[in-house]
Design a protein around this motif. Sequence first.
Motif, PDB file in Angstrom:
ATOM      1  N   TYR A 102       0.793  -1.320  -0.131  1.00 17.36           N
ATOM      2  CA  TYR A 102      -0.090  -0.020  -0.003  1.00 17.36           C
ATOM      3  C   TYR A 102       0.804   1.277  -0.049  1.00 17.36           C
ATOM      4  O   TYR A 102       0.656   2.279  -0.844  1.00 17.36           O
ATOM      5  CB  TYR A 102      -1.021   0.020   1.095  1.00 17.36           C
ATOM      6  N   ALA A 103       1.824   1.212   0.854  1.00 21.06           N
ATOM      7  CA  ALA A 103       2.653   2.405   1.073  1.00 21.06           C
ATOM      8  C   ALA A 103       3.337   2.537  -0.369  1.00 21.06           C
ATOM      9  O   ALA A 103       3.688   3.844  -0.648  1.00 21.06           O
ATOM     10  CB  ALA A 103       3.470   2.294   2.052  1.00 21.06           C
ATOM     11  N   TYR A 104       4.121   1.761  -1.058  1.00 18.66           N
ATOM     12  CA  TYR A 104       4.941   1.803  -2.195  1.00 18.66           C
ATOM     13  C   TYR A 104       4.152   1.732  -3.564  1.00 18.66           C
ATOM     14  O   TYR A 104       4.909   1.693  -4.531  1.00 18.66           O
ATOM     15  CB  TYR A 104       6.210   1.154  -1.722  1.00 18.66           C
ATOM     16  N   GLN A 160      10.819   9.111  -3.081  1.00 21.19           N
ATOM     17  CA  GLN A 160       9.857   9.321  -3.964  1.00 21.19           C
ATOM     18  C   GLN A 160      10.238   9.093  -5.431  1.00 21.19           C
ATOM     19  O   GLN A 160      11.341   8.774  -5.691  1.00 21.19           O
ATOM     20  CB  GLN A 160       9.309  10.567  -4.013  1.00 21.19           C
ATOM     21  N   THR A 172       2.114   7.920  -3.757  1.00 19.11           N
ATOM     22  CA  THR A 172       1.213   8.857  -3.195  1.00 19.11           C
ATOM     23  C   THR A 172       1.326   9.127  -1.563  1.00 19.11           C
ATOM     24  O   THR A 172       1.485   7.955  -0.771  1.00 19.11           O
ATOM     25  CB  THR A 172      -0.237   8.293  -3.220  1.00 19.11           C
ATOM     26  N   PRO A 173       1.656  10.065  -1.006  1.00 22.97           N
ATOM     27  CA  PRO A 173       2.146  10.302   0.224  1.00 22.97           C
ATOM     28  C   PRO A 173       0.925   9.704   1.388  1.00 22.97           C
ATOM     29  O   PRO A 173      -0.245   9.827   1.036  1.00 22.97           O
ATOM     30  CB  PRO A 173       2.216  11.594   0.734  1.00 22.97           C
ATOM     31  N   ASN A 174       1.553   9.007   2.270  1.00 22.96           N
ATOM     32  CA  ASN A 174       0.576   8.479   3.253  1.00 22.96           C
ATOM     33  C   ASN A 174       1.439   8.112   4.675  1.00 22.96           C
ATOM     34  O   ASN A 174       2.590   7.924   4.408  1.00 22.96           O
ATOM     35  CB  ASN A 174      -0.032   7.046   2.694  1.00 22.96           C
ATOM     36  N   PRO A 175       0.677   7.863   5.618  1.00 24.95           N
ATOM     37  CA  PRO A 175       1.303   7.728   7.021  1.00 24.95           C
ATOM     38  C   PRO A 175       2.280   6.416   6.937  1.00 24.95           C
ATOM     39  O   PRO A 175       3.283   6.581   7.613  1.00 24.95           O
ATOM     40  CB  PRO A 175       0.099   7.625   7.977  1.00 24.95           C
ATOM     41  N   VAL A 176       1.693   5.669   6.219  1.00 23.30           N
ATOM     42  CA  VAL A 176       2.524   3.929   6.346  1.00 23.30           C
ATOM     43  C   VAL A 176       3.699   4.134   5.472  1.00 23.30           C
ATOM     44  O   VAL A 176       4.757   3.715   6.198  1.00 23.30           O
ATOM     45  CB  VAL A 176       1.761   3.055   5.759  1.00 23.30           C
ATOM     46  N   LEU A 177       3.811   4.963   4.467  1.00 26.88           N
ATOM     47  CA  LEU A 177       5.076   5.425   3.819  1.00 26.88           C
ATOM     48  C   LEU A 177       5.958   6.163   4.611  1.00 26.88           C
ATOM     49  O   LEU A 177       7.395   5.955   4.698  1.00 26.88           O
ATOM     50  CB  LEU A 177       4.662   6.163   2.365  1.00 26.88           C
ATOM     51  N   THR A 178       5.376   7.178   5.175  1.00 32.23           N
ATOM     52  CA  THR A 178       6.276   8.026   6.145  1.00 32.23           C
ATOM     53  C   THR A 178       6.952   7.144   7.182  1.00 32.23           C
ATOM     54  O   THR A 178       8.046   7.301   7.490  1.00 32.23           O
ATOM     55  CB  THR A 178       5.353   9.167   6.762  1.00 32.23           C
TER      56      THR A 178
END
Length: 466
Positions: free
Chosen positions: A27-29, A334, A345-351
């Motif tokens: 989901y994150a990537y 990115q 897409t920026p998201n909390p899991v990615l962060t």
Amino acid sequence: MPIRWTDYRLITALLLAMALVCAAQAYAYAPGLMTWDSIRQYGQALSGEFDDWHPPAMEWLWRQLLPIAHGPAPMLAIQLGLYWAAFTGLVVWAVRAGRRRLAIAFAITSILPLSVVLMAEIIKDSLMAALLLAASAILVAIPTRGQPVARVIALILIVCAATLRFNALPACLPLAIALLPASWRATRARFGAALLIGAAVIAAALPLANRAVGAKPSGVGLSLVIFDLGGITRFSGVDAFPADDDVDDPVAVNRHCYKPERWDSYSWWVPDPCPLGFDAMDDVFKQSGENPYRHWLGAVLTHPVAYAEHRLTHFNINIRFLVHDEVERPVMGQIPPNDWGFRLTPNPVLTWLDRGARWSAHTPLGWPVWWMALAIGLLVVAPGLPSRRLVIPLALSGLLYGLGYLPASVACELRYHLWTMLAVLIAALLAGADIAQGARPSCQRLLAATTPLMLVTVLCVIWRLT
């Protein structure tokens, strides 16, 4: 060993936790963390016109996936599928073998942020590591005798991995030899023959794959030649480049171009290309008719000390040994600008995953030299362990692959060492489980095994704090 109800519960809990991390990773990537390299590869996958700057086998595979979906998503699915299938196999094997704590350790290992994020990068190093990890899981799970189909599958995975990097031989060969039936390496003569044949097959995999897909030569080897000539010139103070009438003072020019961490300043894609860079030197060698590799060898033999200084300086940075600051961002955050508009897409899991990976890179988990020192220790202690048939090839594979960047590297990205980290970590877990179950190496062997790791750890910490 039959599986008990409690074992089923443990397997279910561990695999569920791993599945949740896998889902968060995907989901994150999504659709896949493309890099500058993979952007170029995707362009060639679309056109069907391959060159050998990056592994054409990967570009060919990507092209076959286009009917399924365009973009990096299918390649991400392959990498994640291999990675998580391998760790699933390791966890299930450990539980079936009655080694519950080892199964838990494998599950924890699979969710370490640094490897989770690097495996989301669509890049040859991650795909190679995933293939070798899958082959290693088969090696761990199969008994010492039999299982010819599983062995063949693992060997095919290793050969596929060998098509992805020119320096894959030291990573692949120990695993390939370990997968051969014991009778094939029972004597010194048979072992020597297996080594020679295995090395020949693995070394031939890349050039044969390039020819099979019709890849055009790009002169990629010239990047290493130029980087080494720049290093020799910098450390000797003597011009090691071929004569170029357009450059009045090559030593002074090179002083501004040479960066010990990477060769990019000599490339054509930087804003201000070096006058001694790739395009200029390619023209000089073509006009003079001189072989670049013969010129390189002459420069190395003429200035061996300067060459050694250059190589050791670069290798020190590459393996994050005696360095003060972060060499470069350890993982991509990115997708770079591209013609197709792919982006994360920026998201909390990615962060959180990105933050965890970057934090890990500042610990021994992100220091390749630390893993290489651990591999040396494992090779010292392994002969007295029940799992030596697994610990030795895995530790040797990781160590030799890491050392291979000493003579042949032009950059210092952490992704280069993903396989070293994974291979040595799995070997360490197997060795630790043996010791926890009662294997008792001698005090002298334990001291010899831990000394390299302790020395490297102390030096790394002191250097970073001063």
